[in-house]
Design a protein around this motif. Structure first.
Motif, PDB file in Angstrom:
ATOM      1  N   TRP A   6      44.174  37.829  65.206  1.00  0.00           N
ATOM      2  CA  TRP A   6      43.505  37.036  66.247  1.00  0.00           C
ATOM      3  C   TRP A   6      42.653  35.923  65.648  1.00  0.00           C
ATOM      4  N   ASN A   7      42.872  34.710  66.097  1.00  0.00           N
ATOM      5  CA  ASN A   7      41.959  33.604  65.817  1.00  0.00           C
ATOM      6  C   ASN A   7      40.842  33.703  66.852  1.00  0.00           C
ATOM      7  N   CYS A   8      39.735  34.328  66.462  1.00  0.00           N
ATOM      8  CA  CYS A   8      38.672  34.673  67.416  1.00  0.00           C
ATOM      9  C   CYS A   8      37.711  33.526  67.693  1.00  0.00           C
ATOM     10  N   ARG A   9      37.768  32.451  66.887  1.00  0.00           N
ATOM     11  CA  ARG A   9      36.920  31.278  67.069  1.00  0.00           C
ATOM     12  C   ARG A   9      35.430  31.614  67.008  1.00  0.00           C
ATOM     13  N   GLY A  10      35.060  32.528  66.127  1.00  0.00           N
ATOM     14  CA  GLY A  10      33.643  32.820  65.910  1.00  0.00           C
ATOM     15  C   GLY A  10      33.223  34.203  66.354  1.00  0.00           C
ATOM     16  N   LEU A  11      32.918  35.084  65.382  1.00  0.00           N
ATOM     17  CA  LEU A  11      32.450  36.428  65.714  1.00  0.00           C
ATOM     18  C   LEU A  11      31.001  36.445  66.178  1.00  0.00           C
ATOM     19  N   GLY A  12      30.281  35.347  65.967  1.00  0.00           N
ATOM     20  CA  GLY A  12      28.894  35.292  66.401  1.00  0.00           C
ATOM     21  C   GLY A  12      28.735  35.081  67.890  1.00  0.00           C
ATOM     22  N   HIS A  13      29.801  34.714  68.569  1.00  0.00           N
ATOM     23  CA  HIS A  13      29.759  34.521  70.017  1.00  0.00           C
ATOM     24  C   HIS A  13      29.500  35.861  70.701  1.00  0.00           C
ATOM     25  N   THR A  14      28.680  35.839  71.750  1.00  0.00           N
ATOM     26  CA  THR A  14      28.293  37.087  72.429  1.00  0.00           C
ATOM     27  C   THR A  14      29.488  37.837  73.012  1.00  0.00           C
ATOM     28  N   ARG A  15      30.578  37.124  73.303  1.00  0.00           N
ATOM     29  CA  ARG A  15      31.735  37.775  73.908  1.00  0.00           C
ATOM     30  C   ARG A  15      32.749  38.260  72.883  1.00  0.00           C
ATOM     31  N   ALA A  16      32.624  37.823  71.619  1.00  0.00           N
ATOM     32  CA  ALA A  16      33.668  38.090  70.629  1.00  0.00           C
ATOM     33  C   ALA A  16      33.793  39.575  70.293  1.00  0.00           C
ATOM     34  N   VAL A  17      32.685  40.219  69.929  1.00  0.00           N
ATOM     35  CA  VAL A  17      32.754  41.622  69.523  1.00  0.00           C
ATOM     36  C   VAL A  17      33.155  42.533  70.689  1.00  0.00           C
ATOM     37  N   VAL A  47      30.796  44.725  61.660  1.00  0.00           N
ATOM     38  CA  VAL A  47      31.915  44.909  62.590  1.00  0.00           C
ATOM     39  C   VAL A  47      32.792  46.063  62.132  1.00  0.00           C
ATOM     40  N   LYS A  48      33.053  46.142  60.840  1.00  0.00           N
ATOM     41  CA  LYS A  48      33.871  47.231  60.291  1.00  0.00           C
ATOM     42  C   LYS A  48      33.287  48.590  60.660  1.00  0.00           C
ATOM     43  N   ILE A  49      31.985  48.747  60.450  1.00  0.00           N
ATOM     44  CA  ILE A  49      31.329  50.031  60.732  1.00  0.00           C
ATOM     45  C   ILE A  49      31.350  50.331  62.229  1.00  0.00           C
ATOM     46  N   SER A  50      31.061  49.336  63.040  1.00  0.00           N
ATOM     47  CA  SER A  50      30.994  49.567  64.489  1.00  0.00           C
ATOM     48  C   SER A  50      32.350  49.934  65.075  1.00  0.00           C
ATOM     49  N   LEU A  51      33.443  49.449  64.454  1.00  0.00           N
ATOM     50  CA  LEU A  51      34.780  49.749  64.952  1.00  0.00           C
ATOM     51  C   LEU A  51      35.356  51.033  64.344  1.00  0.00           C
TER      52      LEU A  51
END
Length: 367
Positions: A6-17, A47-51
């Protein structure tokens, strides 16, 4: 094996995670590739830990752009054998199986760098002779039919990418649901869609995984679709989940009636063991309907978005945007609920960095 790209266009976005968490819940990937993360390795580790994943490797962003990451489960199965700012190359080692390669790839988006992207793809091809699959955002198309709207791509670009794929002895893996993976300007006269994301594989890899396919799914916070690569036919799994009683059930309406009715069947179950087993089975069935956060509205909205993503008339565009906003609120609410619950366990049971907390995060993801 299931791979999410996925090209997520920024993991810092509130909706990304929350979107990523929902994709993991729905598809259960064992490997994830993320492009344009726009972040650093510390965020990827979080992110790795949370998933609930075991391993991760990432390339930090440069300035305000770039960033690529790979996450995986079962650390002893994966070895990073190469990387650049545009790709991460993994060797997959599974017990009793021949090794193979899996590469997450991000092609340069600039038109002036097309040949540079093709040369990189050729260079990556030469790294190993193992059966190979490469997946990601190539920022190229193989045919004019892979673009809809506005000005057509120059022929030299289409031909150049096609020739590169042929020279690398790769073939396109079948994509399901929707033919385009990137969009811009939905609802206006400049609307355009393209198949910029895909999975390619060598002949040897396709011979090993003849039933491989790519699912083109949806997310609400990027103009790129997430891709789900399944490299083999789905296998039926037998679930052996132990019964666990939760105290919160006692606060749910109807709980006392379920216990009273099931426990009272004295003629059917003569022993305590039989009664307990019957009661646990009944409580498990009841809890799925009455004592968990309802995920059905989320799944229904995702299905509706899948059906409507090909429509570009004004009414459909408005409906799609409203549905995306609603889905986004639901996923964030769901994500915050489990995040808060995880913190409550931490406050009661132990330190944030303990094995307990990590295992609880994984447990919550599976619910």
């Amino acid at each position: 094996m299931i791979i999410l790209s996925w090209n997520c266009r920024g993991l810092g976005h509130t909706r990304a995670v929350p979107n990523l968490r929902e994709l993991v819940r729905a598809h259960r990937p064992t490997v994830i590739f993320l492009y344009e993360t726009l972040t650093h390795s510390q965020k990827i580790e979080e992110v790795k830990i949370s998933l609930g994943f075991d391993g991760a490797f990432s390339i930090d962003r440069e300035g305000r752009s770039g960033g690529i990451a790979a996450l995986w489960k079962y650390s002893d199965h994966y070895t990073v054998i190469g990387y650049s700012r545009n790709h991460i190359d993994l060797k997959i080692t599974e017990p009793g199986q021949e090794d193979w390669r899996l590469t997450g790839y991000y092609g340069f988006p600039e038109q002036r760098r097309r040949r540079e992207a093709w040369n990189l793809l050729k260079a990556v091809t030469r790294i190993s002779q193992l059966p190979w699959c490469i997946i990601g955002d190539f920022n190229d198309i193989l045919d004019s039919s892979e673009k809809h709207g506005e000005v057509e791509r120059p022929i030299w670009m289409i031909q150049g990418f096609r020739e590169t794929v042929m020279q690398c002895l790769l073939q396109d893996i079948q994509m399901k649901v929707h033919p385009f993976t990137w969009e811009k300007g939905r609802g206006n006269t400049h609307f355009v869609e393209e198949k910029l994301d895909r999975a390619l594989a060598s002949t040897a890899w396709m011979a090993r995984f003849p039933e491989a396919s790519v699912l083109n799914t949806v997310a609400t916070c990027s103009d790129h679709s997430p891709l789900i690569l399944v490299n083999d036919a789905p296998k039926t799994k037998i679930s052996r989940i132990s019964f666990r009683f939760e105290n919160r059930w006692m606060e749910e309406e109807g709980f006392n009636e379920v216990v009273h009715d099931r426990w009272g069947l004295t003629e059917t179950y003569s022993t305590i063991t039989e009664r307990l087993k019957a009661l646990s089975n009944e409580l498990t069935r009841w809890s799925r309907k009455h004592a968990i956060i309802d995920r059905k509205p989320i799944d229904n909205l995702k299905e509706s978005l899948e059906r409507m993503r090909s429509n570009s008339d004004h009414q459909s565009v408005v409906q799609v945007e409203e549905m995306k906003l609603k889905l986004n609120r639901m996923m964030i609410k769901n994500y915050m609920y489990w995040k808060q619950r995880a913190k409550q366990f931490w406050l009661k049971e132990g330190d944030l960095n303990t094995k307990f907390f990590h295992s609880m995060e994984m447990h919550l993801m599976k619910q």
